[in-house]
Design a protein around this motif. Structure first.
Motif, PDB file in Angstrom:
ATOM      1  N   PHE A 243      18.193  -5.953 -11.529  1.00 52.71           N
ATOM      2  CA  PHE A 243      19.634  -6.143 -11.689  1.00 52.71           C
ATOM      3  C   PHE A 243      20.241  -5.344 -12.840  1.00 52.71           C
ATOM      4  O   PHE A 243      21.448  -5.123 -12.867  1.00 52.71           O
ATOM      5  CB  PHE A 243      19.970  -7.625 -11.860  1.00 52.71           C
ATOM      6  N   VAL A 244      19.414  -4.957 -13.819  1.00 51.83           N
ATOM      7  CA  VAL A 244      19.906  -4.136 -14.928  1.00 51.83           C
ATOM      8  C   VAL A 244      18.925  -3.001 -15.194  1.00 51.83           C
ATOM      9  O   VAL A 244      17.775  -3.043 -14.784  1.00 51.83           O
ATOM     10  CB  VAL A 244      20.126  -4.939 -16.247  1.00 51.83           C
ATOM     11  N   ARG A 245      19.429  -2.014 -15.916  1.00 53.58           N
ATOM     12  CA  ARG A 245      18.611  -0.877 -16.333  1.00 53.58           C
ATOM     13  C   ARG A 245      18.868  -0.712 -17.828  1.00 53.58           C
ATOM     14  O   ARG A 245      20.001  -0.858 -18.297  1.00 53.58           O
ATOM     15  CB  ARG A 245      19.072   0.355 -15.545  1.00 53.58           C
ATOM     16  N   ARG A 246      17.800  -0.431 -18.573  1.00 53.82           N
ATOM     17  CA  ARG A 246      17.920  -0.158 -20.008  1.00 53.82           C
ATOM     18  C   ARG A 246      17.766   1.337 -20.231  1.00 53.82           C
ATOM     19  O   ARG A 246      16.949   1.981 -19.581  1.00 53.82           O
ATOM     20  CB  ARG A 246      16.830  -0.885 -20.806  1.00 53.82           C
ATOM     21  N   ARG A 247      18.546   1.851 -21.177  1.00 58.63           N
ATOM     22  CA  ARG A 247      18.414   3.255 -21.554  1.00 58.63           C
ATOM     23  C   ARG A 247      18.792   3.390 -23.021  1.00 58.63           C
ATOM     24  O   ARG A 247      19.584   2.591 -23.536  1.00 58.63           O
ATOM     25  CB  ARG A 247      19.280   4.157 -20.676  1.00 58.63           C
ATOM     26  N   PRO A 248      18.243   4.390 -23.688  1.00 59.82           N
ATOM     27  CA  PRO A 248      18.608   4.602 -25.093  1.00 59.82           C
ATOM     28  C   PRO A 248      20.065   5.061 -25.192  1.00 59.82           C
ATOM     29  O   PRO A 248      20.567   5.768 -24.325  1.00 59.82           O
ATOM     30  CB  PRO A 248      17.660   5.702 -25.571  1.00 59.82           C
ATOM     31  N   SER A 249      20.713   4.660 -26.258  1.00 59.97           N
ATOM     32  CA  SER A 249      22.084   5.109 -26.515  1.00 59.97           C
ATOM     33  C   SER A 249      22.069   6.591 -26.858  1.00 59.97           C
ATOM     34  O   SER A 249      21.173   7.067 -27.557  1.00 59.97           O
ATOM     35  CB  SER A 249      22.676   4.313 -27.681  1.00 59.97           C
ATOM     36  N   GLU A 250      23.066   7.306 -26.366  1.00 58.95           N
ATOM     37  CA  GLU A 250      23.167   8.734 -26.671  1.00 58.95           C
ATOM     38  C   GLU A 250      23.703   8.971 -28.079  1.00 58.95           C
ATOM     39  O   GLU A 250      23.478  10.021 -28.657  1.00 58.95           O
ATOM     40  CB  GLU A 250      24.056   9.418 -25.636  1.00 58.95           C
ATOM     41  N   THR A 251      24.430   7.981 -28.625  1.00 56.66           N
ATOM     42  CA  THR A 251      25.055   8.157 -29.939  1.00 56.66           C
ATOM     43  C   THR A 251      24.311   7.452 -31.065  1.00 56.66           C
ATOM     44  O   THR A 251      24.497   7.796 -32.219  1.00 56.66           O
ATOM     45  CB  THR A 251      26.512   7.653 -29.907  1.00 56.66           C
ATOM     46  N   ASP A 252      23.509   6.437 -30.731  1.00 57.63           N
ATOM     47  CA  ASP A 252      22.794   5.671 -31.747  1.00 57.63           C
ATOM     48  C   ASP A 252      21.362   5.465 -31.264  1.00 57.63           C
ATOM     49  O   ASP A 252      21.111   4.643 -30.382  1.00 57.63           O
ATOM     50  CB  ASP A 252      23.484   4.320 -31.987  1.00 57.63           C
ATOM     51  N   LYS A 253      20.445   6.211 -31.834  1.00 55.56           N
ATOM     52  CA  LYS A 253      19.055   6.187 -31.362  1.00 55.56           C
ATOM     53  C   LYS A 253      18.383   4.822 -31.547  1.00 55.56           C
ATOM     54  O   LYS A 253      17.361   4.540 -30.942  1.00 55.56           O
ATOM     55  CB  LYS A 253      18.227   7.284 -32.060  1.00 55.56           C
TER      56      LYS A 253
ATOM     57  N   GLU B 227      22.857  -1.640 -18.537  1.00 60.54           N
ATOM     58  CA  GLU B 227      23.864  -1.401 -17.508  1.00 60.54           C
ATOM     59  C   GLU B 227      23.463  -2.095 -16.219  1.00 60.54           C
ATOM     60  O   GLU B 227      22.269  -2.214 -15.910  1.00 60.54           O
ATOM     61  CB  GLU B 227      24.080   0.096 -17.284  1.00 60.54           C
ATOM     62  N   PRO B 228      24.460  -2.557 -15.449  1.00 61.56           N
ATOM     63  CA  PRO B 228      24.140  -3.193 -14.171  1.00 61.56           C
ATOM     64  C   PRO B 228      23.707  -2.139 -13.163  1.00 61.56           C
ATOM     65  O   PRO B 228      24.181  -1.005 -13.194  1.00 61.56           O
ATOM     66  CB  PRO B 228      25.467  -3.835 -13.756  1.00 61.56           C
ATOM     67  N   THR B 229      22.786  -2.506 -12.301  1.00 59.82           N
ATOM     68  CA  THR B 229      22.339  -1.592 -11.249  1.00 59.82           C
ATOM     69  C   THR B 229      23.220  -1.781 -10.014  1.00 59.82           C
ATOM     70  O   THR B 229      23.953  -2.778  -9.896  1.00 59.82           O
ATOM     71  CB  THR B 229      20.880  -1.867 -10.853  1.00 59.82           C
TER      72      THR B 229
END
Length: 152
Positions: free
Chosen positions: A79-89, A95-97
């Motif tokens: 139901f969700v996906r995690r990803r690293p922030s592009e602005t804050d490592k 985010e919802p899938t």
């Protein structure tokens, strides 16, 4: 009612209502494959879009460990996906899938059913009064939590 409960009649009533509310929410959410609290995360993501995990903690009044477990379970369910922030490592974006979008209507139906169970038989004025009282209780409890929070 035992004497020990008589010392906190309102607290006991709130405890009983909260327990039953969570039990019913759990039963209804189980039909869509969620546990209580997970729908709140999904609602935030559907309404606000992708969020930093720390923002979800703040928005939902959670703690970091609980949110991490919740997000992991939602991720395992697809139901969700995690990803690293592009602005804050240091930050993780949740985010919802696409798969979760089908779940949205079902969660909204569950919440409507839960609301109907809570408000059944109450007129609009009674509902407004109840919400006002609950808001005041929440404010008082928030103040008490802040007063009793350990100093860092």
């Amino acid at each position: 009612m035992p004497p020990s409960v008589r010392a906190g009649v309102m607290t006991h009533a709130i405890f009983r209502v909260a327990r039953l509310h969570r039990m019913l929410a759990g039963q209804l959410l189980r039909r869509v494959g969620l546990h209580p609290g997970q729908e709140l995360v999904m609602m935030q993501l559907w309404d606000l879009g992708p969020q930093r995990q720390t923002d979800l903690v703040r928005l939902l009044g959670s703690d970091a460990a609980t949110m991490t477990r919740t997000v992991k379970r939602l991720e395992n369910a697809g139901f969700v996906r995690r990803r690293p922030s592009e602005t804050d490592k240091r930050a993780t974006i949740i985010e919802p899938t696409t798969a979760s979008l089908a779940l949205r209507k079902e969660v909204e139906q569950v919440w409507a059913e839960l609301e109907d169970s809570v408000a059944a038989g109450l007129g609009a004025d009674e509902q407004d009064a109840m919400i006002s009282v609950l808001d005041r209780i929440e404010d008082r409890l928030t103040q008490a939590v802040e007063r009793h929070a350990p100093l860092s």
